[in-house]
Motif scaffolding. Structure first.
Motif, PDB file in Angstrom:
ATOM      1  N   ARG A  10       0.850  -1.197   0.000  1.00 18.59           N
ATOM      2  CA  ARG A  10       0.000   0.000   0.000  1.00 18.59           C
ATOM      3  C   ARG A  10       0.883   1.242   0.000  1.00 18.59           C
ATOM      4  NH1 ARG A  10      -0.901  -0.710   5.294  1.00 18.59           N
ATOM      5  NH2 ARG A  10      -2.227   1.133   5.453  1.00 18.59           N
ATOM      6  N   HIS A  11       0.295   2.381  -0.343  1.00 21.52           N
ATOM      7  CA  HIS A  11       1.036   3.633  -0.253  1.00 21.52           C
ATOM      8  C   HIS A  11       0.082   4.797  -0.091  1.00 21.52           C
ATOM      9  CE1 HIS A  11       0.048   3.728  -4.572  1.00 21.52           C
ATOM     10  NE2 HIS A  11       0.283   5.026  -4.548  1.00 21.52           N
ATOM     11  N   ASP A  12       0.603   5.899   0.410  1.00 20.94           N
ATOM     12  CA  ASP A  12      -0.126   7.156   0.463  1.00 20.94           C
ATOM     13  C   ASP A  12       0.276   7.975  -0.754  1.00 20.94           C
ATOM     14  OD1 ASP A  12      -1.448   6.705   2.886  1.00 20.94           O
ATOM     15  OD2 ASP A  12       0.217   7.504   4.072  1.00 20.94           O
ATOM     16  N   ARG A  13      -0.704   8.418  -1.536  1.00 23.75           N
ATOM     17  CA  ARG A  13      -0.388   9.233  -2.707  1.00 23.75           C
ATOM     18  C   ARG A  13       0.160  10.595  -2.282  1.00 23.75           C
ATOM     19  NH1 ARG A  13      -6.599  10.184  -4.698  1.00 23.75           N
ATOM     20  NH2 ARG A  13      -6.265   7.994  -5.224  1.00 23.75           N
ATOM     21  N   ARG A  14       0.802  11.273  -3.187  1.00 16.03           N
ATOM     22  CA  ARG A  14       1.360  12.606  -2.897  1.00 16.03           C
ATOM     23  C   ARG A  14       0.264  13.535  -2.363  1.00 16.03           C
ATOM     24  NH1 ARG A  14       3.924  14.365  -8.344  1.00 16.03           N
ATOM     25  NH2 ARG A  14       4.438  12.143  -8.396  1.00 16.03           N
ATOM     26  N   GLY A  15       0.639  14.290  -1.321  1.00 19.77           N
ATOM     27  CA  GLY A  15      -0.313  15.193  -0.700  1.00 19.77           C
ATOM     28  C   GLY A  15      -1.159  14.558   0.373  1.00 19.77           C
ATOM     29  N   CYS A  16      -0.912  13.284   0.678  1.00 19.44           N
ATOM     30  CA  CYS A  16      -1.764  12.563   1.626  1.00 19.44           C
ATOM     31  C   CYS A  16      -0.935  11.740   2.614  1.00 19.44           C
ATOM     32  CB  CYS A  16      -2.706  11.617   0.881  1.00 19.44           C
ATOM     33  SG  CYS A  16      -3.858  12.438  -0.227  1.00 19.44           S
ATOM     34  N   GLY A  17      -1.545  11.475   3.777  1.00 20.41           N
ATOM     35  CA  GLY A  17      -0.971  10.556   4.744  1.00 20.41           C
ATOM     36  C   GLY A  17       0.451  10.885   5.119  1.00 20.41           C
ATOM     37  N   LEU A  18       1.344   9.906   4.997  1.00 22.72           N
ATOM     38  CA  LEU A  18       2.737  10.074   5.356  1.00 22.72           C
ATOM     39  C   LEU A  18       3.613  10.485   4.179  1.00 22.72           C
ATOM     40  CD1 LEU A  18       3.238   6.975   7.708  1.00 22.72           C
ATOM     41  CD2 LEU A  18       2.740   9.352   8.343  1.00 22.72           C
ATOM     42  N   SER A  19       3.035  10.606   2.998  1.00 22.12           N
ATOM     43  CA  SER A  19       3.792  11.100   1.851  1.00 22.12           C
ATOM     44  C   SER A  19       3.906  12.620   1.914  1.00 22.12           C
ATOM     45  CB  SER A  19       3.108  10.667   0.546  1.00 22.12           C
ATOM     46  OG  SER A  19       3.199   9.266   0.372  1.00 22.12           O
ATOM     47  N   ALA A  20       4.720  13.180   1.031  1.00 21.83           N
ATOM     48  CA  ALA A  20       4.958  14.624   1.043  1.00 21.83           C
ATOM     49  C   ALA A  20       3.662  15.399   0.826  1.00 21.83           C
ATOM     50  CB  ALA A  20       5.976  14.982  -0.035  1.00 21.83           C
ATOM     51  N   TRP A  21       3.420  16.376   1.695  1.00 25.03           N
ATOM     52  CA  TRP A  21       2.232  17.223   1.567  1.00 25.03           C
ATOM     53  C   TRP A  21       2.544  18.494   0.771  1.00 25.03           C
ATOM     54  CZ3 TRP A  21      -2.004  17.749   5.768  1.00 25.03           C
ATOM     55  CH2 TRP A  21      -2.447  16.472   6.155  1.00 25.03           C
ATOM     56  N   ASP A  22       3.804  18.885   0.721  1.00 23.85           N
ATOM     57  CA  ASP A  22       4.174  20.136   0.060  1.00 23.85           C
ATOM     58  C   ASP A  22       4.380  19.892  -1.437  1.00 23.85           C
ATOM     59  OD1 ASP A  22       6.306  18.498   0.664  1.00 23.85           O
ATOM     60  OD2 ASP A  22       7.709  20.127   1.071  1.00 23.85           O
ATOM     61  N   VAL A  23       3.278  19.606  -2.131  1.00 18.24           N
ATOM     62  CA  VAL A  23       3.339  19.307  -3.556  1.00 18.24           C
ATOM     63  C   VAL A  23       2.408  20.247  -4.307  1.00 18.24           C
ATOM     64  CG1 VAL A  23       3.926  16.881  -3.235  1.00 18.24           C
ATOM     65  CG2 VAL A  23       1.520  17.542  -3.333  1.00 18.24           C
ATOM     66  N   THR A  24       2.711  20.424  -5.593  1.00 21.82           N
ATOM     67  CA  THR A  24       1.830  21.225  -6.432  1.00 21.82           C
ATOM     68  C   THR A  24       0.576  20.426  -6.757  1.00 21.82           C
ATOM     69  OG1 THR A  24       2.996  20.425  -8.384  1.00 21.82           O
ATOM     70  CG2 THR A  24       3.738  22.516  -7.426  1.00 21.82           C
ATOM     71  N   ALA A  25      -0.374  21.060  -7.408  1.00 26.66           N
ATOM     72  CA  ALA A  25      -1.650  20.406  -7.717  1.00 26.66           C
ATOM     73  C   ALA A  25      -1.416  19.109  -8.485  1.00 26.66           C
ATOM     74  CB  ALA A  25      -2.520  21.352  -8.530  1.00 26.66           C
ATOM     75  N   PRO A  26      -1.851  17.977  -7.939  1.00 25.46           N
ATOM     76  CA  PRO A  26      -1.595  16.684  -8.584  1.00 25.46           C
ATOM     77  C   PRO A  26      -2.595  16.402  -9.711  1.00 25.46           C
ATOM     78  CG  PRO A  26      -2.833  16.339  -6.586  1.00 25.46           C
ATOM     79  CD  PRO A  26      -2.570  17.823  -6.674  1.00 25.46           C
ATOM     80  N   THR A  27      -2.299  15.358 -10.463  1.00 22.86           N
ATOM     81  CA  THR A  27      -3.189  14.872 -11.514  1.00 22.86           C
ATOM     82  C   THR A  27      -3.310  13.362 -11.368  1.00 22.86           C
ATOM     83  OG1 THR A  27      -1.373  14.475 -13.074  1.00 22.86           O
ATOM     84  CG2 THR A  27      -2.364  16.685 -13.072  1.00 22.86           C
ATOM     85  N   LEU A  28      -4.238  12.762 -12.100  1.00 26.74           N
ATOM     86  CA  LEU A  28      -4.352  11.314 -12.101  1.00 26.74           C
ATOM     87  C   LEU A  28      -3.046  10.688 -12.591  1.00 26.74           C
ATOM     88  CD1 LEU A  28      -5.959   8.669 -11.830  1.00 26.74           C
ATOM     89  CD2 LEU A  28      -6.877   9.091 -14.128  1.00 26.74           C
TER      90      LEU A  28
END
Length: 344
Positions: free
Chosen positions: A85-103
């Motif tokens: 499993r993983h946390d997508r960018r901007g969520c959970g324990l992954s990096a929150w300081d990201v630009t607007a994500p896309t699919l």
């Protein structure tokens, strides 16, 4: 995209403040980097054939196992599979300081995770918004996905209800999973999903499960989707919840269908346990009734390589032909398909 071990407190730049301690759960937690340099947290639990769960926006690796949303699913699936499993960018324990994500970014996150675990070919699970990520990955990498399990999927814009049904634990997990602006951004992406043009690239067997009374995504969307996938089956569930609930009668059925569809780990005494990962993939396709040409296309191999693999498989299993090999492999959960035949 190397592996980075994470401190026990899972802190660090870009992570949300720790508001709650998770329930005890055995998982190995680590970080990797995507091709565009984003730090992604991922976890593995359990033993057995690999099952990769596509990311959800409503997710937090350190809290999911104790939540009413994901806890029962994680516990059951990691009991007989190696659940990644993983946390997508901007969520959970992954990096929150990201630009607007896309699919496409979420698919990139998934690519980094499977590379970090050294996975070549594997089964995938996509639930709710994770189903679109799983399908997009399978369309981009058809040779790497052996089968798909999708629940509550939608692939067309305007299908999903504009409101989210409340379930136990939803509010707490939503607060920890991501920021309010990122949640709003993700919702816009999810509502605009349009994968119709990619579906013909998904060639692996696909099991769709969908609640007949789903308040967010109508069953008709699953019926449309199964008719547009090459090798798929739909199982309607007697439920009125969007996500699988452990307390309802449909949950045991959900588990039976999923476990019956996914490969099992062979007993140590079984000759199937002597096969390499690549040979197991060949046996899986052979048991689906695929000829050598179809196997070569599915795995990106040359015909001579496939013939050599088949000969080695016969020798290791002591079967001597395709029919005996398929009978042995099917009992181990290999060869599941809804469209058997030589040119799958």
């Amino acid at each position: 995209m190397g592996l980075e071990f994470v401190r026990e407190d899972a802190g660090g730049a870009g992570a949300p403040p720790a508001a709650r301690r998770p329930a005890p759960f055995r998982q190995h937690l680590a970080h990797c980097r995507t091709a565009d340099g984003v730090r992604i947290a991922h976890a593995v639990a359990g033993h057995g054939p690999a099952l990769v769960k596509a990311s959800n926006g409503l997710s937090h690796l350190d809290l999911d196992a104790a939540s009413a949303i994901w806890g029962h699913t994680i516990a059951e699936l990691s009991s007989d599979h190696m659940l990644v499993r993983h946390d997508r960018r901007g969520c959970g324990l992954s990096a929150w300081d990201v630009t607007a994500p896309t699919l496409a970014d979420w698919v990139t996150d998934l690519e980094a995770v499977v590379e970090a675990h050294g996975l070549e070919r594997f089964a995938m699970l996509g639930i709710s918004d994770g189903a679109a990520v799983a399908l997009a990955f399978a369309a981009r990498h058809p040779q790497r996905v052996s089968r798909l399990v999708l629940h509550g999927a939608w692939v067309r814009p305007g299908v999903r209800s504009p409101w989210m049904a409340e379930t136990d634990g939803l509010a707490d997990l939503r607060e920890a999973a991501t920021s309010a602006p990122m949640a709003e951004r993700m919702r816009k992406i999810e509502d605009a999903i349009d994968l119709a043009a990619l579906l013909d690239r998904v060639r692996c067997p696909t099991l769709l499960l969908h609640a007949a009374g789903d308040p967010e995504v109508p069953l008709a969307e699953a019926e449309w989707l199964v008719s547009h996938l090459f090798d798929a089956r739909l199982v309607p569930l007697g439920s009125s919840h969007h996500l699988p609930q452990a307390s309802e009668a449909a949950w045991p059925q959900w588990l039976r269908e999923v476990r019956g569809f996914l490969p099992h780990e062979p007993d140590a005494s079984s000759p199937l346990a002597t096969l390499t990962e690549r040979e197991t993939a060949v046996v899986d396709l052979l048991t689906q009734g695929r000829d050598n040409t179809a196997i070569a296309q599915a795995l990106g191999l040359g015909m001579k390589t496939v013939r050599n693999h088949v000969s080695n498989i016969y020798r290791k299993l002591g079967t001597g032909n395709r029919e005996r090999t398929a009978l042995l492999a099917y009992d181990a959960g290999l060869g599941r398909t809804f469209r058997p035949g030589p040119q799958g």
